[in-house]
Design a protein around this motif. Structure first.
Motif, PDB file in Angstrom:
ATOM      1  N   ILE A 236      19.160  64.795 -38.501  1.00  0.00           N
ATOM      2  CA  ILE A 236      19.281  64.218 -37.153  1.00  0.00           C
ATOM      3  C   ILE A 236      17.928  63.664 -36.697  1.00  0.00           C
ATOM      4  O   ILE A 236      17.856  62.601 -36.075  1.00  0.00           O
ATOM      5  CB  ILE A 236      19.820  65.266 -36.163  1.00  0.00           C
ATOM      6  N   GLY A 237      16.850  64.373 -37.027  1.00  0.00           N
ATOM      7  CA  GLY A 237      15.513  63.873 -36.696  1.00  0.00           C
ATOM      8  C   GLY A 237      15.213  62.550 -37.396  1.00  0.00           C
ATOM      9  O   GLY A 237      14.604  61.653 -36.810  1.00  0.00           O
ATOM     10  N   MET A 238      15.650  62.441 -38.650  1.00  0.00           N
ATOM     11  CA  MET A 238      15.468  61.171 -39.371  1.00  0.00           C
ATOM     12  C   MET A 238      16.269  60.053 -38.728  1.00  0.00           C
ATOM     13  O   MET A 238      15.792  58.913 -38.635  1.00  0.00           O
ATOM     14  CB  MET A 238      15.859  61.335 -40.834  1.00  0.00           C
ATOM     15  N   ASP A 239      17.482  60.366 -38.274  1.00  0.00           N
ATOM     16  CA  ASP A 239      18.280  59.363 -37.564  1.00  0.00           C
ATOM     17  C   ASP A 239      17.576  58.929 -36.283  1.00  0.00           C
ATOM     18  O   ASP A 239      17.585  57.744 -35.932  1.00  0.00           O
ATOM     19  CB  ASP A 239      19.664  59.910 -37.230  1.00  0.00           C
TER      20      ASP A 239
ATOM     21  N   CYS B  49      18.942  59.836 -26.943  1.00  0.00           N
ATOM     22  CA  CYS B  49      20.129  60.697 -27.099  1.00  0.00           C
ATOM     23  C   CYS B  49      20.019  61.547 -28.366  1.00  0.00           C
ATOM     24  O   CYS B  49      20.263  62.762 -28.340  1.00  0.00           O
ATOM     25  CB  CYS B  49      21.400  59.855 -27.153  1.00  0.00           C
ATOM     26  N   MET B  50      19.652  60.930 -29.472  1.00  0.00           N
ATOM     27  CA  MET B  50      19.506  61.675 -30.718  1.00  0.00           C
ATOM     28  C   MET B  50      18.331  62.646 -30.645  1.00  0.00           C
ATOM     29  O   MET B  50      18.366  63.718 -31.254  1.00  0.00           O
ATOM     30  CB  MET B  50      19.336  60.718 -31.897  1.00  0.00           C
ATOM     31  N   GLY B  51      17.300  62.286 -29.897  1.00  0.00           N
ATOM     32  CA  GLY B  51      16.173  63.199 -29.711  1.00  0.00           C
ATOM     33  C   GLY B  51      16.593  64.461 -28.984  1.00  0.00           C
ATOM     34  O   GLY B  51      16.171  65.570 -29.338  1.00  0.00           O
ATOM     35  N   VAL B  52      17.433  64.303 -27.969  1.00  0.00           N
ATOM     36  CA  VAL B  52      17.944  65.473 -27.249  1.00  0.00           C
ATOM     37  C   VAL B  52      18.806  66.328 -28.177  1.00  0.00           C
ATOM     38  O   VAL B  52      18.684  67.563 -28.200  1.00  0.00           O
ATOM     39  CB  VAL B  52      18.740  65.032 -25.994  1.00  0.00           C
TER      40      VAL B  52
END
Length: 133
Positions: free
Chosen positions: A88-91, A106-109
């Motif tokens: 998810i961090g890579m995304d 959003c992905m960071g959260v």
């Protein structure tokens, strides 16, 4: 609820589909992210197989260190969660590179929340060894 056979079947089906998706992604694009995703899927399926099969009963009947063997499915599941946090961090970073800042935030959260759950779940697993009930 979590011991119901239908629930176990649904989880197993989702895990197998997850492996299938990860394998097809790797065949299309051999990136580090896809390799991590496959590792996570394999770890998840291994944990489910050990947790919901008769393998645990057979191993525990052989008088092997029961506490370590019982913790193995939980460890594999938590490892899958940890690998998913990395994916998810890579995304999130990919969204940053493409300047899609809304998706990045959003992905960071989601990355932060997933990392928090990962840490808490490993602390719970560690506490079960340090402070047995």
């Amino acid at each position: 609820m979590t011991n119901h056979p239908v629930y176990k079947g649904i989880l197993s089906f989702i895990a197998v589909v997850n492996i299938d998706m990860a394998i097809s992604e790797i065949s299309n694009n051999k990136s580090i992210k896809n390799i991590f995703a496959l590792g996570s899927a394999i770890s998840e399926v291994s944990g489910i197989i050990l947790e919901h099969s008769n393998t645990m009963k057979i191993v525990l009947s052989k008088k092997i260190d029961g506490k370590m063997v019982q913790a193995l499915p939980k460890f594999l599941s938590r490892t899958a969660v940890g690998i998913n946090v990395v994916v998810i961090g890579m995304d999130t970073y990919d969204f940053y590179k493409t300047k899609d800042y809304d998706a990045m935030w959003c992905m960071g959260v989601v990355t932060g929340l997933s990392a928090g759950l990962f840490v808490v779940s490993f602390l719970e697993l560690s506490a079960s060894f340090l402070f047995p009930a």
